[in-house]
Design an enzyme around this catalytic site. Sequence first.
Site, short mmCIF file in Angstrom:
data_model
loop_
_atom_site.label_atom_id
_atom_site.label_comp_id
_atom_site.label_asym_id
_atom_site.label_seq_id
_atom_site.Cartn_x
_atom_site.Cartn_y
_atom_site.Cartn_z
N LYS A 1 0.84 -1.20 0.00
CA LYS A 1 0.00 0.00 0.00
C LYS A 1 0.87 1.24 0.00
O LYS A 1 0.62 2.20 -0.75
CB LYS A 1 -0.92 0.01 1.23
CG LYS A 1 -2.07 -0.98 1.13
CD LYS A 1 -2.81 -1.15 2.45
CE LYS A 1 -3.81 -2.30 2.32
NZ LYS A 1 -4.46 -2.65 3.58
N GLN B 1 -5.28 -1.50 9.46
CA GLN B 1 -5.14 -2.82 8.87
C GLN B 1 -5.78 -3.88 9.78
O GLN B 1 -5.54 -3.89 10.99
CB GLN B 1 -3.64 -3.12 8.65
CG GLN B 1 -3.35 -4.45 7.98
CD GLN B 1 -3.83 -4.52 6.52
OE1 GLN B 1 -3.92 -3.51 5.84
NE2 GLN B 1 -4.16 -5.71 6.08
N ASP C 1 -11.64 2.52 3.68
CA ASP C 1 -12.05 1.11 3.55
C ASP C 1 -13.55 0.99 3.26
O ASP C 1 -14.01 -0.08 2.84
CB ASP C 1 -11.77 0.37 4.86
CG ASP C 1 -10.45 -0.37 4.86
OD1 ASP C 1 -10.07 -0.88 3.79
OD2 ASP C 1 -9.82 -0.43 5.93
N1 GUN Z 1 -7.09 -6.87 5.86
C1 GUN Z 1 -7.32 -7.62 4.74
N2 GUN Z 1 -8.00 -6.90 3.82
C2 GUN Z 1 -8.20 -5.68 4.35
C3 GUN Z 1 -8.83 -4.49 3.87
O1 GUN Z 1 -9.36 -4.43 2.76
N3 GUN Z 1 -8.81 -3.44 4.72
C4 GUN Z 1 -8.24 -3.49 5.96
N4 GUN Z 1 -8.29 -2.40 6.72
N5 GUN Z 1 -7.66 -4.57 6.44
C5 GUN Z 1 -7.63 -5.65 5.63
#
Ligand code: GUN
Length: 280
Positions: free
Chosen positions: A52, A96, A119
Amino acid sequence: MILIDGKKVAAELRQELKKEVAELKIKYNKVPGLTVILVGELAPSKIYVKNKEKSANEVGLKSEVIRYPDSVEEKIILDKINELNNDSSVSGILVQLPLPKHIDKQKVIEAILPGKDVDGFHPMNVGNLSSGYESSIPCTPLGCYLLIKKIEPNLSGKKAVIIGRSNLNGKPMTQLLLKENCTVTITHSKTKDLKGECLKGDIIVAAVGMPELVKGDWVKKDAIVIDVGINKTDKGIVGDVAFDEVSKVAKALTPVPGGVGPMTIACLLKNTIECFKRSN
Ligand code: GUN
């Protein structure tokens, strides 16, 4: 069969976003900022967060990762989110997941300002998406949606079968396809005849986390099949779809890896830019 190259589509999307960020910089004299909070040392989470950060930098976003040990108190996280909510240089906040058990995930999600919730997990965004209003859209289903639209721009009247009812994927995927006038069936672990349901789908989105669950004889000829699964097995990483079998019947199929994964991250950047634009 069309092999849906998520890596390539994501790279094209990042190019467009990079251009947009450069234009925003001229217009507002600042760039959108993404802050990611990472708690603990889970290897998959660390890999996602690294990717990311790399992608955010590539398109010219201001990017920050705040790391905490597994033992961090919930209040520390909530206070940090509050600080970021009030920081005008932060357009998007992502915590996350998963979080350690002693931290209340829902409390954390609800602490993020809906306008900075890249998200799309905040109940306000979930509700707005389901009511058809403007909202942040969860990155993975948004990525799947963009891949499906590349193959078939007119989805009206198509029958879509979604395997998995999670808040992360299955439910928001349903909303996106409903908006496109698909007839959507959501299946899950208690569905009686999963194979029979899948066989009706013009579009299948598999997001359950069961290695190679969807077999060749579960798929109608010329269906579009999107594989969200990432499963570690003895023979390496595989999706929720038996790739070799399904590739013989489907019109289009995403590989794992290199399908949905790269799109998820590109959509996170897209969401960050959307949040910036809405707040300016
Ligand atoms: N962990 C796995 N996929 C995601 C996601 O799309 N967003 C977040 N915040 N954590 C994750």
